[in-house]
Design an enzyme around this catalytic site. Structure first.
Site, PDB file in Angstrom:
ATOM      1  N   HIS A 260       0.835  -1.205   0.000  1.00  9.17           N
ATOM      2  CA  HIS A 260       0.000   0.000   0.000  1.00  9.17           C
ATOM      3  C   HIS A 260       0.871   1.258   0.000  1.00  9.17           C
ATOM      4  CE1 HIS A 260      -3.145   2.829   0.865  1.00  9.17           C
ATOM      5  NE2 HIS A 260      -3.997   1.881   0.523  1.00  9.17           N
ATOM      6  N   PRO A 261       0.575   2.218  -0.888  1.00  6.21           N
ATOM      7  CA  PRO A 261       1.437   3.397  -1.047  1.00  6.21           C
ATOM      8  C   PRO A 261       1.207   4.523  -0.041  1.00  6.21           C
ATOM      9  CG  PRO A 261      -0.332   3.468  -2.642  1.00  6.21           C
ATOM     10  CD  PRO A 261      -0.468   2.152  -1.915  1.00  6.21           C
ATOM     11  N   CYS A 262       0.363   4.316   0.962  1.00  7.10           N
ATOM     12  CA  CYS A 262       0.018   5.428   1.844  1.00  7.10           C
ATOM     13  C   CYS A 262       1.217   5.993   2.606  1.00  7.10           C
ATOM     14  CB  CYS A 262      -1.101   5.043   2.802  1.00  7.10           C
ATOM     15  SG  CYS A 262      -0.676   3.766   3.986  1.00  7.10           S
ATOM     16  N   ARG A 263       2.243   5.204   2.886  1.00  7.96           N
ATOM     17  CA  ARG A 263       3.422   5.696   3.619  1.00  7.96           C
ATOM     18  C   ARG A 263       4.631   5.899   2.720  1.00  7.96           C
ATOM     19  NH1 ARG A 263       3.368   4.568   9.250  1.00  7.96           N
ATOM     20  NH2 ARG A 263       4.494   6.515   9.307  1.00  7.96           N
ATOM     21  N   THR A 264       4.489   5.595   1.434  1.00 10.14           N
ATOM     22  CA  THR A 264       5.623   5.678   0.518  1.00 10.14           C
ATOM     23  C   THR A 264       6.168   7.096   0.422  1.00 10.14           C
ATOM     24  OG1 THR A 264       4.800   3.795  -0.749  1.00 10.14           O
ATOM     25  CG2 THR A 264       6.402   5.225  -1.848  1.00 10.14           C
TER      26      THR A 264
END
Length: 166
Positions: A124-128
């Site tokens: 999941h890219p939410c913290r990328t």
């Protein structure tokens, strides 16, 4: 931190050029028409899970693409048995030696592939964006830097020779 589509595309094209020099198996997928946000990288490799009884080694296909919503790269993957059936999310977690907990569903979850529109497991890219800002804001090739961090989590081999791009 977000990156632009142009930065993403430049980075994966540099990555692909070096992959060709290294005889690595990364493939860049570009549409015939120059549509934005549809160019991406793929790699297939085999992993040998220690705790998965059914197969001695299993194929995994990795896709690196751009998230329009987050303005960051995303990593999607799928794996399947020798008979062609896809592993479930829980089976792949087991192959990757993840322990199932509440956070797993928000870390490695099943989503539709943004380009192919079929189910893939996705980091999941939410913290990328936060990771890119804190660790790689000075990188010359943010895709290489980011893959060197997240790749090992999902048993993706990233040749150390790619580091010369950073």
């Amino acid at each position: 931190m977000q990156i632009t589509w142009e930065t993403f595309k430049r980075c994966i094209e540099e990555f692909q050029d070096l992959s060709n020099e290294l005889n690595d198996t990364w493939i860049i997928h570009k549409p015939e028409t120059e549509e934005n946000f549809t160019t991406y990288l793929t790699k297939k490799q085999f992993i040998t899970p220690k705790n998965f009884e059914e197969e001695s080694s299993i194929p995994v296909e990795y896709h690196v693409m751009y998230s329009i919503s987050y303005g960051t790269p995303i990593l999607c993957l799928n794996s399947w048995r020798n008979d062609g059936t896809l592993l479930t999310m829980e089976e792949l977690w087991k192959c990757l030696n993840f322990t199932e907990d509440e956070d797993m569903y928000s870390t490695l979850t099943q989503m539709d592939h943004p380009i192919l529109q079929r189910p893939f497991l996705t980091l999941h890219p939410c913290r990328t964006g936060e990771i890119l800002e804190n660790m790689f804001k000075d990188s010359r090739n943010i895709i290489v830097s980011w893959l060197s961090l997240v790749g090992p989590i999902v048993k993706l081999d990233v040749d150390l020779n790619y580091m010369k791009l950073t």
